[in-house]
Scaffold this active site. Structure first.
Site, mmCIF file in Angstrom:
data_model
loop_
_atom_site.group_PDB
_atom_site.id
_atom_site.type_symbol
_atom_site.label_atom_id
_atom_site.label_comp_id
_atom_site.label_asym_id
_atom_site.label_seq_id
_atom_site.Cartn_x
_atom_site.Cartn_y
_atom_site.Cartn_z
ATOM 1 N N LYS A 1 0.813 -1.229 0.000
ATOM 2 C CA LYS A 1 0.000 0.000 0.000
ATOM 3 C C LYS A 1 0.838 1.268 0.000
ATOM 4 O O LYS A 1 0.437 2.267 -0.580
ATOM 5 C CB LYS A 1 -0.951 0.006 1.201
ATOM 6 C CG LYS A 1 -1.804 -1.251 1.348
ATOM 7 C CD LYS A 1 -2.720 -1.501 0.166
ATOM 8 C CE LYS A 1 -3.086 -2.972 0.083
ATOM 9 N NZ LYS A 1 -3.632 -3.405 -1.174
ATOM 10 N N GLY B 1 -8.309 -4.124 1.781
ATOM 11 C CA GLY B 1 -9.687 -4.529 2.011
ATOM 12 C C GLY B 1 -10.112 -4.406 3.460
ATOM 13 O O GLY B 1 -11.000 -5.107 3.915
ATOM 14 N N HIS C 1 -17.422 4.810 -0.759
ATOM 15 C CA HIS C 1 -16.399 3.941 -1.327
ATOM 16 C C HIS C 1 -16.739 3.787 -2.802
ATOM 17 O O HIS C 1 -17.694 3.114 -3.157
ATOM 18 C CB HIS C 1 -16.426 2.597 -0.599
ATOM 19 C CG HIS C 1 -15.566 1.536 -1.216
ATOM 20 N ND1 HIS C 1 -14.795 0.681 -0.470
ATOM 21 C CD2 HIS C 1 -15.341 1.196 -2.486
ATOM 22 C CE1 HIS C 1 -14.154 -0.138 -1.274
ATOM 23 N NE2 HIS C 1 -14.476 0.152 -2.505
ATOM 24 N N LYS D 1 -18.306 -6.275 1.719
ATOM 25 C CA LYS D 1 -19.318 -5.616 0.902
ATOM 26 C C LYS D 1 -20.577 -6.460 0.873
ATOM 27 O O LYS D 1 -20.506 -7.691 0.813
ATOM 28 C CB LYS D 1 -18.784 -5.420 -0.523
ATOM 29 C CG LYS D 1 -17.610 -4.468 -0.581
ATOM 30 C CD LYS D 1 -16.960 -4.469 -1.958
ATOM 31 C CE LYS D 1 -15.708 -3.608 -1.938
ATOM 32 N NZ LYS D 1 -14.898 -3.805 -3.159
ATOM 33 N N ASN E 1 -6.951 -3.061 -6.620
ATOM 34 C CA ASN E 1 -7.088 -4.511 -6.599
ATOM 35 C C ASN E 1 -6.764 -5.050 -7.981
ATOM 36 O O ASN E 1 -7.334 -4.610 -8.970
ATOM 37 C CB ASN E 1 -8.503 -4.907 -6.180
ATOM 38 C CG ASN E 1 -8.831 -4.394 -4.796
ATOM 39 O OD1 ASN E 1 -8.017 -4.494 -3.890
ATOM 40 N ND2 ASN E 1 -9.992 -3.808 -4.636
ATOM 41 N N ARG F 1 -7.298 -7.800 -9.628
ATOM 42 C CA ARG F 1 -8.044 -9.020 -9.957
ATOM 43 C C ARG F 1 -9.405 -8.638 -10.533
ATOM 44 O O ARG F 1 -9.804 -7.484 -10.513
ATOM 45 C CB ARG F 1 -8.296 -9.804 -8.672
ATOM 46 C CG ARG F 1 -9.083 -8.959 -7.661
ATOM 47 C CD ARG F 1 -9.627 -9.735 -6.487
ATOM 48 N NE ARG F 1 -10.524 -8.924 -5.688
ATOM 49 C CZ ARG F 1 -10.173 -8.143 -4.663
ATOM 50 N NH1 ARG F 1 -8.896 -8.082 -4.316
ATOM 51 N NH2 ARG F 1 -11.063 -7.429 -4.010
HETATM 52 C C1 MV4 Z 1 -9.960 4.789 4.866
HETATM 53 C C2 MV4 Z 1 -11.149 5.294 5.435
HETATM 54 C C3 MV4 Z 1 -11.121 6.582 5.928
HETATM 55 N N1 MV4 Z 1 -9.976 7.307 5.864
HETATM 56 N N2 MV4 Z 1 -8.861 5.557 4.821
HETATM 57 C C4 MV4 Z 1 -11.473 0.324 4.143
HETATM 58 C C5 MV4 Z 1 -11.187 -0.586 3.008
HETATM 59 C C6 MV4 Z 1 -9.967 -0.064 2.380
HETATM 60 N N3 MV4 Z 1 -9.929 -0.323 0.990
HETATM 61 C C7 MV4 Z 1 -9.975 1.395 2.682
HETATM 62 N N4 MV4 Z 1 -10.858 1.536 3.796
HETATM 63 C C8 MV4 Z 1 -10.996 2.751 4.374
HETATM 64 N N5 MV4 Z 1 -9.907 3.550 4.343
HETATM 65 C C9 MV4 Z 1 -8.889 6.792 5.305
HETATM 66 N N6 MV4 Z 1 -7.768 7.539 5.257
HETATM 67 C C10 MV4 Z 1 -12.274 4.491 5.442
HETATM 68 C C11 MV4 Z 1 -12.198 3.202 4.936
HETATM 69 C C12 MV4 Z 1 -13.401 2.421 4.993
HETATM 70 C C13 MV4 Z 1 -14.011 2.099 6.202
HETATM 71 C C14 MV4 Z 1 -13.482 2.476 7.417
HETATM 72 C C15 MV4 Z 1 -14.114 2.181 8.598
HETATM 73 C C16 MV4 Z 1 -15.308 1.473 8.580
HETATM 74 C C17 MV4 Z 1 -15.849 1.049 7.393
HETATM 75 C C18 MV4 Z 1 -15.210 1.367 6.196
HETATM 76 C C19 MV4 Z 1 -15.750 0.935 5.033
HETATM 77 C C20 MV4 Z 1 -15.121 1.258 3.851
HETATM 78 C C21 MV4 Z 1 -13.951 1.989 3.853
#
Ligand code: MV4
Length: 444
Positions: A116, A163, A207, A236, A288, A290
């Site tokens: 990452k 994820g 998202h 999801k 991702n 894939r």
């Molecule tokens: C974050 C975020 C908020 N701020 N990064 C979760 C999955 C991954 N692909 C990225 N994710 C997140 N990254 C920053 N800087 C919020 C998420 C996030 C999330 C965080 C807490 C609870 C549920 C979430 C669902 C989707 C994404």
């Protein structure tokens, strides 16, 4: 085109890949574990080969067995599906070493994007916005200094994670100190890499992800966007395409995704994930490498077959598709139907599906490997199938999905269908007020 491919996966995605490959006249070998001998992809395969016992470590994650299976059956290529070895750079490389085409990106792309911190660096090089974030932090002190700079809350992420795995939202210095060391230990145990970094936490983002597709020689297309905000504990539950953002913003995010993928001469199907805040700022979060679970919504709004394009690019037939050929039509929603009890904290519900009846009619697609009498093995994820509804607009897609869910019969195990019906009937969902905390805030 390939003569024969090995499908190194199970369940609905093995069947999904098999369907397109067979339409293309490609002979399919399905690799299966002892738990999946009576599964639909095995029954429909041209050829099937047992690759080990029920636990995935001995079968779907067993690189030697999969390579042997491909070699003894004379396959030209391996499709990894999603999960298991789909984003394992070593596996992709081993395939190449044995003259088997890995149907996916080059091993080096998987490796670089899978880290990452490196992915964020590549994004910045490609002029793609990322959340304010640190580099690799070796000490709690470094993390504290950075967090003070960008202000709390911040989110701790494992460089080798993704994820949502290995993430911690922290609200204060105390909180950070308490979490840093065990997060590092968790990352070391889970990913074999303790590297952590800190990002400014974006509150209640959407998202949004962009489907990209590259030919491996610098040509990259975007295939529109999906909103995957409806999730629970990073799993999801419901996805839709297109996402509910203004067209100019959609275009800017898509352009950013294409820049990132083109920067690494990306090959095949990929997804760039973004967080979009309430003010319409967007930030790259991860890529991702894939085919994704939710790819059918993209197929439904464009008429494309992503597996077909994957197979063509992997077979060296290039990507004749141009950006102008990718046209958005209507709206699609996918729900993941899991064998889980939504009334009991989504606890996995194992058992036998005594009666199965899927819905049909206009605009309905079902991607599922189950049938009446199918016994759900306890060894893998709980996905029974995906139901996808397409309609000319979102409102009709919601109505169509509700109708289809009510037609569906899955007897014998608890499923997430009642939960999906509640989401579809929720006023906030209906007016498009979706963000990542939606399930916790509006559904619990
Ligand atoms: C974050 C975020 C908020 N701020 N990064 C979760 C999955 C991954 N692909 C990225 N994710 C997140 N990254 C920053 N800087 C919020 C998420 C996030 C999330 C965080 C807490 C609870 C549920 C979430 C669902 C989707 C994404």
């Amino acid at each position: 085109m390939f003569k024969k491919i090995l499908i190194a996966n199970r369940g609905e995605i093995a069947l999904r890949v098999l369907r397109t490959a067979q339409e293309l006249g490609v002979h399919c070998v399905v690799a299966y574990s002892q738990a999946d001998e009576a599964s639909l992809p095995v029954l429909l395969a041209d050829e099937a080969i047992c690759i080990g016992p029920a636990p995935a470590a001995g079968s779907y994650l067993n690189v030697r067995n999969l390579l042997s299976a491909a070699l003894v059956t004379g396959a030209d290529a391996i499709h990894p599906g999603y999960g298991f070895l789909a984003e394992n750079a070593e596996f992709a490389q081993k395939c190449e070493e044995h003259n088997l085409v890995f149907i996916g990106p080059r091993p080096d792309s998987i490796r670089r994007i899978g880290n990452k911190i490196e992915a964020r660096k590549l994004a910045e090089e490609a002029d793609v916005p990322v959340t304010p974030g640190s580099g690799d932090l070796s000490s709690v002190e470094d993390a504290l200094v950075f967090a003070e700079q960008v202000r709390y809350p911040v989110i701790l992420k494992a460089s080798a994670g993704g994820g949502g795995r290995g993430m911690r939202v922290v609200h204060s210095a105390d909180d950070l100190e308490r979490n840093m060391v065990n997060a590092q230990e968790e990352a070391r145990a889970a990913f074999g890499n303790p590297e952590m970094y800190v990002e400014k936490y974006i509150e209640e983002p959407r998202h949004i992800e962009i489907q990209v597709f590259g030919d491996g020689e610098g040509k990259v297309l975007h295939i529109f966007d999906r909103d995957c905000s409806i999730q629970r504990r990073y799993q999801k539950l419901l996805e839709e395409a297109p996402s509910l953002i203004p067209d100019p913003l959609r275009q800017r995010i898509a352009d950013a995704a294409v820049r990132l993928a083109a920067h690494i001469d990306y090959r095949g199907a990929g997804t760039c994930e973004f967080l979009v805040d309430r003010d319409g700022n967007f930030y790259f979060s991860e890529m991702n490498t894939r085919l994704q679970v939710e790819h059918p919504v993209t197929e439904m709004i464009t008429g494309l077959d992503l597996v077909r394009e994957q197979l063509k690019v992997a077979a060296g037939m290039g990507l004749p598709l141009n950006q102008e050929d990718v046209v958005l039509n209507g709206h699609a929603i996918e729900v993941r139907i899991n064998a889980e009890d939504p009334e009991n904290d989504f606890r996995p519900a194992a058992g036998t599906l005594s009666d199965v009846h899927w819905p049909g009619g206009p605009g309905i697609r079902v991607d599922s490997h189950v049938y009446s009498g199918y016994k759900i093995p306890p060894n893998y994820d709980s996905l029974i199938g995906k139901l996808i509804a397409w309609a000319p607009d979102r409102e009709q897609a919601i109505e169509r999905m509700r109708r289809a869910l009510k037609e569906t019969v899955l007897e014998g195990v608890k499923t997430t269908i009642p939960f999906h019906l509640r989401v579809l009937e929720n006023a906030f969902f209906q007016r498009g007020a979706v963000y990542t905390n939606f399930v916790a805030r509006r559904m619990m």
